[in-house]
Motif scaffolding. Sequence first.
Motif, PDB file in Angstrom:
ATOM      1  N   GLN A 185     110.193 128.677  68.189  1.00 47.61           N
ATOM      2  CA  GLN A 185     110.967 128.345  66.995  1.00 47.61           C
ATOM      3  C   GLN A 185     111.890 127.183  67.335  1.00 47.61           C
ATOM      4  O   GLN A 185     112.707 127.281  68.245  1.00 47.61           O
ATOM      5  CB  GLN A 185     111.798 129.538  66.523  1.00 47.61           C
ATOM      6  N   ILE A 186     111.756 126.077  66.615  1.00 45.02           N
ATOM      7  CA  ILE A 186     112.612 124.911  66.842  1.00 45.02           C
ATOM      8  C   ILE A 186     113.514 124.756  65.626  1.00 45.02           C
ATOM      9  O   ILE A 186     113.049 124.404  64.536  1.00 45.02           O
ATOM     10  CB  ILE A 186     111.787 123.629  67.068  1.00 45.02           C
ATOM     11  N   ALA A 187     114.783 125.057  65.811  1.00 38.76           N
ATOM     12  CA  ALA A 187     115.744 125.019  64.707  1.00 38.76           C
ATOM     13  C   ALA A 187     116.487 123.690  64.701  1.00 38.76           C
ATOM     14  O   ALA A 187     116.521 122.966  65.703  1.00 38.76           O
ATOM     15  CB  ALA A 187     116.724 126.178  64.819  1.00 38.76           C
ATOM     16  N   ILE A 434     114.256 117.443  62.463  1.00 40.09           N
ATOM     17  CA  ILE A 434     112.930 118.003  62.157  1.00 40.09           C
ATOM     18  C   ILE A 434     111.841 117.043  62.629  1.00 40.09           C
ATOM     19  O   ILE A 434     110.818 117.467  63.189  1.00 40.09           O
ATOM     20  CB  ILE A 434     112.821 118.277  60.645  1.00 40.09           C
ATOM     21  N   TYR A 435     112.037 115.767  62.397  1.00 38.20           N
ATOM     22  CA  TYR A 435     111.088 114.744  62.847  1.00 38.20           C
ATOM     23  C   TYR A 435     110.871 114.852  64.356  1.00 38.20           C
ATOM     24  O   TYR A 435     109.729 114.844  64.846  1.00 38.20           O
ATOM     25  CB  TYR A 435     111.633 113.384  62.456  1.00 38.20           C
ATOM     26  N   ASN A 436     111.968 114.981  65.129  1.00 36.05           N
ATOM     27  CA  ASN A 436     111.859 115.130  66.579  1.00 36.05           C
ATOM     28  C   ASN A 436     111.200 116.445  66.964  1.00 36.05           C
ATOM     29  O   ASN A 436     110.482 116.523  67.970  1.00 36.05           O
ATOM     30  CB  ASN A 436     113.242 115.027  67.223  1.00 36.05           C
ATOM     31  N   ALA A 437     111.443 117.502  66.161  1.00 36.76           N
ATOM     32  CA  ALA A 437     110.850 118.803  66.464  1.00 36.76           C
ATOM     33  C   ALA A 437     109.325 118.741  66.358  1.00 36.76           C
ATOM     34  O   ALA A 437     108.595 119.298  67.196  1.00 36.76           O
ATOM     35  CB  ALA A 437     111.415 119.865  65.525  1.00 36.76           C
ATOM     36  N   VAL A 438     108.814 118.093  65.314  1.00 35.83           N
ATOM     37  CA  VAL A 438     107.357 117.972  65.157  1.00 35.83           C
ATOM     38  C   VAL A 438     106.768 117.204  66.329  1.00 35.83           C
ATOM     39  O   VAL A 438     105.734 117.603  66.908  1.00 35.83           O
ATOM     40  CB  VAL A 438     107.027 117.270  63.822  1.00 35.83           C
ATOM     41  N   TYR A 439     107.416 116.108  66.707  1.00 32.81           N
ATOM     42  CA  TYR A 439     106.906 115.317  67.819  1.00 32.81           C
ATOM     43  C   TYR A 439     107.011 116.075  69.142  1.00 32.81           C
ATOM     44  O   TYR A 439     106.184 115.887  70.043  1.00 32.81           O
ATOM     45  CB  TYR A 439     107.630 113.986  67.904  1.00 32.81           C
ATOM     46  N   ALA A 440     108.027 116.921  69.280  1.00 34.47           N
ATOM     47  CA  ALA A 440     108.144 117.717  70.503  1.00 34.47           C
ATOM     48  C   ALA A 440     106.952 118.658  70.643  1.00 34.47           C
ATOM     49  O   ALA A 440     106.402 118.836  71.740  1.00 34.47           O
ATOM     50  CB  ALA A 440     109.458 118.497  70.492  1.00 34.47           C
ATOM     51  N   ILE A 441     106.532 119.255  69.523  1.00 35.00           N
ATOM     52  CA  ILE A 441     105.359 120.136  69.562  1.00 35.00           C
ATOM     53  C   ILE A 441     104.107 119.341  69.907  1.00 35.00           C
ATOM     54  O   ILE A 441     103.286 119.743  70.739  1.00 35.00           O
ATOM     55  CB  ILE A 441     105.201 120.851  68.208  1.00 35.00           C
ATOM     56  N   ALA A 442     103.953 118.168  69.289  1.00 39.56           N
ATOM     57  CA  ALA A 442     102.770 117.343  69.536  1.00 39.56           C
ATOM     58  C   ALA A 442     102.706 116.886  70.989  1.00 39.56           C
ATOM     59  O   ALA A 442     101.644 116.942  71.636  1.00 39.56           O
ATOM     60  CB  ALA A 442     102.771 116.146  68.597  1.00 39.56           C
ATOM     61  N   HIS A 443     103.832 116.423  71.534  1.00 35.51           N
ATOM     62  CA  HIS A 443     103.839 115.962  72.923  1.00 35.51           C
ATOM     63  C   HIS A 443     103.639 117.124  73.885  1.00 35.51           C
ATOM     64  O   HIS A 443     103.090 116.941  74.986  1.00 35.51           O
ATOM     65  CB  HIS A 443     105.146 115.228  73.219  1.00 35.51           C
ATOM     66  N   THR A 444     104.084 118.302  73.504  1.00 33.90           N
ATOM     67  CA  THR A 444     103.837 119.472  74.347  1.00 33.90           C
ATOM     68  C   THR A 444     102.337 119.765  74.442  1.00 33.90           C
ATOM     69  O   THR A 444     101.799 119.998  75.533  1.00 33.90           O
ATOM     70  CB  THR A 444     104.577 120.697  73.777  1.00 33.90           C
ATOM     71  N   HIS A 475     105.514 127.477  75.865  1.00 30.29           N
ATOM     72  CA  HIS A 475     106.916 127.541  76.280  1.00 30.29           C
ATOM     73  C   HIS A 475     107.193 126.811  77.592  1.00 30.29           C
ATOM     74  O   HIS A 475     108.167 126.050  77.705  1.00 30.29           O
ATOM     75  CB  HIS A 475     107.364 129.002  76.394  1.00 30.29           C
ATOM     76  N   SER A 476     106.378 127.011  78.603  1.00 29.33           N
ATOM     77  CA  SER A 476     106.665 126.390  79.900  1.00 29.33           C
ATOM     78  C   SER A 476     106.611 124.872  79.806  1.00 29.33           C
ATOM     79  O   SER A 476     107.337 124.156  80.518  1.00 29.33           O
ATOM     80  CB  SER A 476     105.671 126.895  80.948  1.00 29.33           C
ATOM     81  N   PHE A 477     105.748 124.351  78.918  1.00 30.57           N
ATOM     82  CA  PHE A 477     105.667 122.903  78.735  1.00 30.57           C
ATOM     83  C   PHE A 477     106.785 122.393  77.827  1.00 30.57           C
ATOM     84  O   PHE A 477     107.344 121.316  78.051  1.00 30.57           O
ATOM     85  CB  PHE A 477     104.303 122.533  78.131  1.00 30.57           C
ATOM     86  N   LEU A 478     107.106 123.167  76.794  1.00 29.13           N
ATOM     87  CA  LEU A 478     108.089 122.722  75.800  1.00 29.13           C
ATOM     88  C   LEU A 478     109.477 122.586  76.416  1.00 29.13           C
ATOM     89  O   LEU A 478     110.221 121.655  76.091  1.00 29.13           O
ATOM     90  CB  LEU A 478     108.106 123.707  74.625  1.00 29.13           C
ATOM     91  N   ARG A 479     109.823 123.488  77.322  1.00 30.28           N
ATOM     92  CA  ARG A 479     111.158 123.428  77.913  1.00 30.28           C
ATOM     93  C   ARG A 479     111.336 122.209  78.809  1.00 30.28           C
ATOM     94  O   ARG A 479     112.457 121.748  79.011  1.00 30.28           O
ATOM     95  CB  ARG A 479     111.443 124.698  78.714  1.00 30.28           C
ATOM     96  N   SER A 480     110.248 121.706  79.346  1.00 28.14           N
ATOM     97  CA  SER A 480     110.350 120.555  80.250  1.00 28.14           C
ATOM     98  C   SER A 480     109.904 119.255  79.597  1.00 28.14           C
ATOM     99  O   SER A 480     109.776 118.240  80.273  1.00 28.14           O
ATOM    100  CB  SER A 480     109.512 120.803  81.503  1.00 28.14           C
ATOM    101  N   ILE A 481     109.661 119.280  78.287  1.00 31.27           N
ATOM    102  CA  ILE A 481     109.145 118.088  77.615  1.00 31.27           C
ATOM    103  C   ILE A 481     110.201 116.978  77.596  1.00 31.27           C
ATOM    104  O   ILE A 481     111.409 117.241  77.495  1.00 31.27           O
ATOM    105  CB  ILE A 481     108.704 118.435  76.169  1.00 31.27           C
ATOM    106  N   SER A 482     109.751 115.757  77.742  1.00 29.80           N
ATOM    107  CA  SER A 482     110.650 114.601  77.680  1.00 29.80           C
ATOM    108  C   SER A 482     109.835 113.401  77.231  1.00 29.80           C
ATOM    109  O   SER A 482     108.824 113.058  77.852  1.00 29.80           O
ATOM    110  CB  SER A 482     111.293 114.328  79.046  1.00 29.80           C
ATOM    111  N   PHE A 483     110.256 112.775  76.138  1.00 28.46           N
ATOM    112  CA  PHE A 483     109.513 111.635  75.607  1.00 28.46           C
ATOM    113  C   PHE A 483     110.454 110.773  74.760  1.00 28.46           C
ATOM    114  O   PHE A 483     111.547 111.197  74.385  1.00 28.46           O
ATOM    115  CB  PHE A 483     108.334 112.107  74.747  1.00 28.46           C
TER     116      PHE A 483
END
Length: 891
Positions: A185-187, A434-444, A475-483
Amino acid sequence: MAFNIPVGPKMVGTFLLQILIFLWLQLPPAESKEHSARCTMMEPFQLPYQNYQRGDLIIGGIANYFGFVVEEMDFHEHPNTKLIDEFFEVLKYYQNTLSLVFAVKEIKENPNIVPNMTFGFHVYDSYTNARMTYQNTLKLLSITERIVPNFKCEKKKNTIAIIGGLDFDISLYMATVLGVYKIPQIAYCVLAPVRSPELQPQTFYRTVPNEKYQYAGIVRLLLHFQWTWVGIVASDDENGETFMQSLVPMLSQHGVCAAFSEKLPALSQGLDNFSFLEPFRAKSSFLMASEVNILVLCAEPQTIAVVKWMQYFYSVAEDVAEKSTGTVWVLTAQWAFSSETMQRLDIQAFDGALSFAIHTEKVQGFKDFLQTLNPNSPHGDGFLQAFWQQAFNCLFSASNGHKENTKTCTGHESLESLPGHIFEMTMTGQSYSIYNAVYAIAHTLHQMHSSRSKRRMMADRGGLDPPELQPWQLHSFLRSISFNNSAGDLVSFDENGELAGGFDIINWVTFPNQTFSRVKVGKIVPQDSQYVNFSVDEGAITWHRSFNQVLPLALCNDRCQPGYSRKKKEGLPFCCYDCASCPYGMISNQMDMDYCFHCQDDQFPNKDRDQCIPKRQHFLSYAEPLGFVLASLALVFSLLTALILGIFSRNGDTPIVKANNRDLTYTLLLALLLCFLCSLLFIGQPHPVSCSLRQAAFGIIFSIAVSCVLAKTITVVLAFMATKPGSRMRKWVGKSLTNSVLLACCSVQTSICAAWLCTAPPFPDMDMNSLMEEIIVECNEGSVAMFYSVLGYLGFLAMVSFTMAFLAKRLPDSFNEAKFITFSMLVFCSVWLSFVPSYLSTKGKQMVAVEVFCILASSAGLLGCIFSPKLYIILLRPDLNSKDHLILRGK
């Protein structure tokens, strides 16, 4: 189809929780009569608005668009739920859904992020209601409109992550359900639903920085403008309490006082009757009429609504226009001018306000995307036509029930024509999150597919292709995502699953036509867990027009000027104080200093005691009158002594010169000449050579002079004793005795001075403290004991000479100098006895002047008393300067 039944004690409890939520959601709300017609048009709680687009992977979303307000149950009657207002729409929040759609569109068009799969989305509204939030969250996890927990089939909707919600309550409701399924969940709520990071669900993320950085930014902002007397305003609820508990201690710690900390009634308190109006009016009068220039507002929507009503009540009670005079509002990141805040709210009161906002950058293409929206063909967007009708005050068809004077929507209305409080063409902070949240999921997902080692590690647990991909694998990828997103901003999560970023500082400029503009004037960037990097452009800020672009002041009292220090006022906060003048010898060189302080040793306070002035050097100079007079006297006496020596040399064969040892007379005159000259060593700026020589030279030369006087006295006494018949003293009369006396007496003094110079010689020194405005440049004697030893021995010789001269004063006058020696030594001793207390009671050049004066006075006393009678005879009565006359006088 199949049911996935959980096993184990923990999973059994989870399953029971799901059943309870499911049963609760099936309970229809009781309907009031006046609204029964509308409510029967739909299934209980089946509100139709959603936005859906197919895809291999679905991103769910819970939006905040419609409001669903009910009154509280007090249990005085049979429990029911009554609609107070069917719906209210926050039109501005529609952009949040559009930013999600735009981000998905960009990702689809970019083959480099998630190739070989497509993204879709499914967005429901929360209706700002707990029951509706639970229901729609479960709908996102179901393949049909019916809610059946854990239901699976071969062809299902694969929801990979969910974005939402806007506020912390809605986010918490969602986390209660999504945490069970371990779905990310990305709030984008500014306040975390759980205050303690340790209690926050591991599946919860926020594309918003931690609120503690916002509080630190508020403190830095107030300190930057030196605002130390501010009002704190928050709603009387849990959020307001947290705001107060977090901010007020930080303000006190950094020297900012709260003039008042006011909690406003929650909007839901008493809306069904008028029992709350009296205390509400009292608070309105107090707050709106307050003379505090700076108000810090916890800008939750409910607080904004209360402020709106307070302005209204104040204007009605006081029969004045709503307050638009000088107040600077400092607002938290939840603030935004929206359609709900414009009702009965004169936004002129917020002109010049400063607010914090989630950091944003301009996203290219978003404006063009908005201009392509077509409400006649919404393509699955159930929100679009409702938004269009409310925004442009029109209806699309007669089936919606035309009202009189209501125009028909064409679908060609321009979004750019809408005022900013209804809709903005640039991304707001919430939409950007929200825009960053969608991209965070995609990059994950991109990182998961590009990491072969991770793919092999997960092969046994399920594939990474869309049909087999499980949400918990992210989860393990999302917590360390950076882009870096398309706007160039770095997006990454910290250890608490929150955005590792900062906030912008926005200046709100309002206009009389109820429009506004927001200007980015600064930012705060976290440095570590405690500190933030703060910057603000003061020149870009437009203050409330009542301040005439002069920086507003926020002080309990006038500031203390330099030269004064703050003195606490009893019974008042520490920001209230009196101003006390600095004590003598101390200064304060800044405004509002807590303490006065001493200047450096080489400086002293000025008259106003607000700055330090360099001290002047203090020594006996040739250029000043006292030094010039003493130097002139020394030279005059030196010339006079040299003249006397010349006269005595020219008349060296006369009886008056030969009497009492001519050689001793010459030696005494030479010693007195040097005595006068050695006084010049004491005048002028001290140097190492002059400091080493002057006391030693003074002691030795004066010892020679006094020894000569002693030797002359001994010569007189022995001469008369030798004239007696049979006297044995004749063998002592002669130059050998006088030379021995002179050499012996001088040797002792020379030895003392040599020991002094070898062990602790005098040296130049600076006394910084004895005089307030001057530095005494002096010669430090090195060893005080040696100095007084020199003076003591000189005094001893003088007393011996005086005693012997006094005893010999009755000898015959024609051959006797004893009377003159007695008188000269009396003058000498008197001068040096008075020197000691005078020397000890003075400082600086006065002390040096005392010693020079004593040298000149004592030397002049010896010169005058001993040689003036002889000069009188030589120059004025040469007839008396004969041997016969001296013999006759001796008889």
